[in-house]
Scaffold this motif. Structure first.
Motif, short mmCIF file in Angstrom:
data_model
loop_
_atom_site.label_atom_id
_atom_site.label_comp_id
_atom_site.label_asym_id
_atom_site.label_seq_id
_atom_site.Cartn_x
_atom_site.Cartn_y
_atom_site.Cartn_z
N SER A 551 0.95 -1.23 0.19
CA SER A 551 0.05 0.02 0.27
C SER A 551 0.91 1.16 0.12
N GLY A 552 0.26 2.39 -0.59
CA GLY A 552 1.19 3.40 -0.55
C GLY A 552 0.79 4.07 -2.23
N ILE A 553 1.77 5.31 -2.13
CA ILE A 553 1.48 6.46 -3.20
C ILE A 553 2.53 5.86 -4.35
N TYR A 554 2.15 5.74 -5.60
CA TYR A 554 2.75 5.23 -6.87
C TYR A 554 2.48 6.45 -8.03
N PHE A 555 3.33 6.37 -8.96
CA PHE A 555 2.82 7.09 -10.14
C PHE A 555 2.83 6.21 -11.32
N ALA A 556 1.98 6.65 -12.22
CA ALA A 556 2.09 6.10 -13.72
C ALA A 556 2.65 7.50 -14.35
N ARG A 557 3.91 6.98 -15.17
CA ARG A 557 4.73 7.96 -15.64
C ARG A 557 4.81 7.62 -17.14
N VAL A 558 4.37 8.76 -17.96
CA VAL A 558 4.55 8.61 -19.32
C VAL A 558 5.44 9.46 -19.95
N THR A 559 6.35 9.12 -20.87
CA THR A 559 7.53 9.79 -21.49
C THR A 559 7.52 9.54 -22.89
N GLY A 560 8.08 10.33 -23.50
CA GLY A 560 8.36 10.03 -25.00
C GLY A 560 8.05 11.08 -26.08
N ASP A 561 7.61 10.82 -27.29
CA ASP A 561 7.36 11.57 -28.25
C ASP A 561 6.01 12.41 -28.33
N ILE A 562 5.28 11.96 -27.16
CA ILE A 562 4.04 12.62 -26.84
C ILE A 562 3.94 13.60 -26.00
N GLY A 563 5.07 13.80 -25.27
CA GLY A 563 5.43 14.48 -23.91
C GLY A 563 5.48 13.74 -22.80
N SER A 564 5.46 14.24 -21.81
CA SER A 564 5.43 13.67 -20.46
C SER A 564 4.33 13.92 -19.58
N GLU A 565 4.12 12.98 -18.66
CA GLU A 565 2.96 13.38 -17.61
C GLU A 565 3.18 12.37 -16.63
N ALA A 566 2.80 12.71 -15.46
CA ALA A 566 2.52 11.63 -14.39
C ALA A 566 1.11 11.99 -13.57
N LEU A 567 0.92 10.61 -13.42
CA LEU A 567 -0.52 10.63 -12.52
C LEU A 567 -0.28 9.88 -11.19
N GLN A 568 -0.58 10.47 -10.11
CA GLN A 568 -0.40 9.86 -8.87
C GLN A 568 -1.39 8.72 -8.69
N LEU A 569 -1.11 7.57 -8.40
CA LEU A 569 -1.99 6.47 -7.85
C LEU A 569 -1.77 6.21 -6.42
N THR A 570 -2.81 5.90 -5.76
CA THR A 570 -3.01 5.39 -4.44
C THR A 570 -3.51 4.02 -4.32
N VAL A 571 -2.44 3.08 -3.71
CA VAL A 571 -2.98 1.64 -3.69
C VAL A 571 -3.13 1.35 -2.26
N LEU A 572 -4.32 0.64 -2.39
CA LEU A 572 -4.79 0.12 -1.02
C LEU A 572 -5.03 -1.48 -1.05
N ARG A 573 -4.68 -2.19 -0.10
CA ARG A 573 -4.53 -3.53 -0.16
C ARG A 573 -5.38 -4.02 1.09
#
Length: 573
Positions: A551-573
Motif C-alpha cells: 500500500s502507498g503512493i505510486y505514479f503512472a509516468r508516461v514519457t516519449g514523443d507525445i510529451g511527459s506526464e505523471a499521474l498519482q495512484l494510491t494503492v490500497l490492499r
C-alpha cells in the motif's frame, strides 16, 4: 416495459404534444431528429445498431409488436452514407408480440445474429410468449423465420446475450414474468452449446417474480460475468458468478434492492465513478405505481447499495436508461427516455450525475429503447487497444470503451486467437475468452475499432410515429488526429486493478512505467510505439516480479514523443 391499453391515451397524447425545450447545449447532439421512419402502424419496441450486411455501415434492427399487435422483426439498411430509407428494407415472415432484442454472434460465424423476446402468445395475455433467434443469412438479412425457439413458453419482455460460464460462446438470459395479470416466472438462462442454444434453460432462478429487463456485467471486478434482472413489483436482483473461484452463477439472488415498491422498466450497468466496478441504473415506470424516477445504485468494491445513490428530480413513465459518453469527457453520462416524453441526458461530472437533465430532445415520442453508434462513419478509428493481464482464472475483459464498432484482434502472449476462441459484445464493450489466459504482465491485447462521435437511435411504440435518429453534431475529426495528450487513470485508489487510458496522436516512442514514491521503477507497462486513438493499459497492482506491491503512493509516468506526464495512484490492499 409493455404499453397496456389501459393507459389514458388522450391525456398522454396531450403530454406528447406539449413543447419540450432543451435544457442545455453541452452535448453534441441535434435536438430534433434528422430522420424519422414511416410509422406504418408499427409498435416499435426492441432496437439496436448492427452491420447486418457486412458493408461497413450500421443498420437499424427493430422488433415491433409490444403487447398491442403481432408484428414483424425489421431492418432499415444504411444507405451507405449514414442515411436510412423511410421503410424497412427487410422483414421477417413471422409475426409476434415482440419485446426487446439483442444482437451478437450466436453460432460462431462472426456475423451478427438477433435474439428476440416474445412477450405474450398469439391469444394475448392469457397465453405466455417465448424467445427466439434469427441467424444471419449472409445476404444482408436474417433467416425469414426463427432458426431457434425455446421449447417452453413463458412471459418474456427482454433478453440479453452474455457468457455465463466463460466458455467463449454467447448465452441468452431472459427477463421473465407479467405483472399486469399476475403471471410470475423464474428468470432463465439458455446456455450456448458450441454454437446452438439449448432449448430448455440450464439455469433458472430460485425466486419466482416479475422482471422486465436484464443486463450482464462484471459487478465484482473478478473476471467473470454477473447478471442483473430489473424487477417490477419485486426487487432489483443481481446473481453473482463464482466462475473464477471454481463455481458458477448463483441461482439465489446475491443482492436485492430494498427501496420497495420497485417498478423497474429497464436497467443498464455503467461505471459512473471510474473505480472499475459498474453501477446499476434503472428506469422506474409509475404506470403500475411508484414515483417513476430514474435511479442509480452505487457499487463499492463489488457490493451494490440496496438503496439508490442518485435519483432523478422528476418522475413519470420511465422507459429506458443507457450509459454513454457523448460529450467525450471520459465520464459515462446517463441517457434516459419516457413514454410520451423526450430523450434526456444527465451529465456525469467526475462521478456525480446532475440532479436535472442538461440536454433534452425537442421532440417527444413514446420511447422504448435508446441505442448509440456512429451511423455515418464520421469518426471511426481502428486504433483502439486495451492491454490487460491474465491471471489463470479470469475470462472476462472490459475494453474500457463502449460501444465499439468491431473487435478486430485478440492476442494472448503475442499469439492471435482464432475468432471462435472468444465471445464478444461490441455494443457493450467486452470480450469473454474460452480459455483463461495464463498469468502474465500485459499478456492480453485487444484491438478494436471505435468512434468518438456517437449518433442516437430511438424506437417508439406510438404507431402514429416512426423511429428517430439524432445525429451527433461533433466536428468529425478522428481521435488519432488529436495532438493533445489526454491521460487518465482509474480506479484511484487502486484496490485490485487500474487502467491507464491514453487518447491522442500516434507516436513512435512511448514509455509507460509505474514508479513508487522514491522514483524507483516498479513495473514497465509499455515501451514502444502507440497508434493514435485510444490505448488502455491495465495494471494489476503487481511489480515486475509478479508480486503484489505494498500500500502507498505510486505514479503512472508516461514519457516519449507525445510529451511527459505523471499521474498519482494510491494503492490500497
Amino acid at each position: 416495459m409493455k404499453s397496456r391499453l389501459a393507459v389514458t391515451l388522450l391525456a398522454s397524447a396531450a403530454a406528447l404534444a406539449a413543447p419540450l425545450s432543451p435544457a442545455g447545449a453541452t452535448f453534441p447532439l441535434e435536438t430534433s431528429p434528422s430522420w424519422q421512419s414511416n410509422p406504418s402502424g408499427h409498435v416499435a419496441t426492441g432496437g439496436a445498431w448492427a452491420d447486418v450486411d457486412g458493408d461497413g455501415w450500421l443498420d437499424m434492427v427493430v422488433a415491433n409488436g409490444n403487447d398491442m399487435q403481432r408484428q414483424r422483426l425489421v431492418i432499415y439498411h444504411n444507405n451507405g452514407d449514414g442515411t436510412f430509407p423511410l421503410n424497412p428494407t427487410w422483414e421477417s415472415d413471422d409475426i409476434d408480440y415482440h419485446g426487446h432484442l439483442d444482437v451478437g454472434d450466436i453460432n460462431g460465424d462472426r456475423l451478427p445474429d438477433v435474439a428476440v423476446a416474445v412477450y405474450i402468445g398469439p391469444a394475448g395475455f392469457s397465453e405466455p410468449g417465448r424467445v427466439k433467434v434469427y441467424l444471419n443469412d449472409g445476404e444482408g438479412g436474417f433467416s425469414a423465420t426463427p432458426d431457434w425457439t425455446s421449447a417452453e413458453n413463458f412471459y418474456c419482455f427482454s433478453l440479453a446475450l452474455g457468457d455465463a460460464n466463460g466458455d467463449g460462446w454467447l448465452d441468452l438470459a431472459c427477463a421473465c414474468g407479467d405483472d399486469y395479470y399476475n403471471n410470475p416466472e423464474r428468470q432463465r438462462i439458455f446456455f450456448n452449446q458450441g454454437g446452438m442454444l439449448e432449448t430448455s434453460p440450464s439455469w433458472v432462478s430460485d425466486e419466482i417474480d416479475y422482471a422486465l429487463d436484464v443486463f450482464w456485467g462484471d459487478l465484482e471486478h473478478d473476471g467473470d460475468m454477473d447478471v442483473v434482472f430489473c424487477g417490477t413489483s419485486t426487487p432489483m436482483r443481481a446473481y453473482y458468478n463464482a466462475q473464477t473461484a471454481g463455481g458458477g452463477l448463483a441461482t439465489t439472488a446475491t443482492w436485492e434492492c430494498t427501496d420497495l415498491p420497485q417498478y423497474g422498466n429497464t436497467t443498464a450497468l455503467g461505471d459512473w465513478d471510474g473505480d472499475g466496478y459498474p453501477e446499476v441504473a434503472v428506469a422506474d415506470n409509475d404506470q403500475l405505481g411508484g414515483a417513476g424516477r430514474f435511479k442509480v445504485y452505487g457499487n463499492s468494491a463489488g457490493a451494490l447499495a440496496t438503496t439508490p445513490d442518485w435519483t432523478s428530480s422528476t418522475g413519470g413513465y420511465g422507459s429506458h436508461v443507457s450509459w454513454a459518453d457523448p460529450d467525450l469527457d471520459g465520464d459515462l453520462d446517463l441517457a434516459t427516455g419516457r413514454w410520451w416524453g423526450a430523450v434526456r441526458i444527465y451529465e456525469n461530472t467526475g462521478g456525480v450525475l446532475t440532479a436535472s437533465a442538461v440536454w433534452s430532445s425537442s421532440t417527444g415520442s413514446v420511447i422504448e429503447n435508446i441505442f448509440w453508434g456512429d451511423v455515418g462513419n464520421e469518426s471511426l478509428t481502428p486504433h483502439g487497444l486495451t492491454v490487460a493481464s491474465g491471471d489463470g482464472a479470469r475470462t472476462f475483459f472490459y475494453l474500457g470503451h463502449a460501444p465499439v464498432r468491431s473487435i478486430d484482434a485478440v492476442r494472448v502472449d503475442g499469439v492471435p486467437l482464432a475468432p471462435g476462441a472468444y465471445a464478444q459484445h461490441p455494443g457493450n464493450g467486452w470480450i469473454s475468452l474460452a480459455t483463461p489466459p495464463p498469468p502474465g504482465a500485459g499478456n492480453v491485447e485487444i484491438d478494436y475499432t471505435f468512434s468518438a462521435e456517437l449518433d442516437l437511435g430511438v424506437t417508439n411504440w406510438d404507431s402514429s410515429r416512426g423511429n428517430y435518429l439524432f445525429y451527433n453534431t461533433g466536428a468529425g475529426a478522428a481521435p488519432e488526429m488529436t495532438q493533445t495528450m489526454m491521460l487518465h487513470a482509474y480506479p484511484n485508489p487502486v484496490t485490485r486493478r487500474a487502467w491507464i487510458r491514453y487518447r491522442g496522436a500516434a507516436a513512435d516512442e512511448v514509455g509507460l512505467v509505474i514508479v513508487d514514491a522514491s522514483g524507483r521503477v516498479v513495473r514497465t507497462l509499455h515501451n514502444g510505439p502507440v497508434a493514435g486513438g485510444l490505448t488502455i493499459w491495465e495494471w494489476d497492482r503487481r511489480d515486475a516480479a509478479g508480486a503484489d506491491v505494498e500500500s502507498g503512493i505510486y505514479f503512472a509516468r508516461v514519457t516519449g514523443d507525445i510529451g511527459s506526464e505523471a499521474l498519482q495512484l494510491t494503492v490500497l490492499r
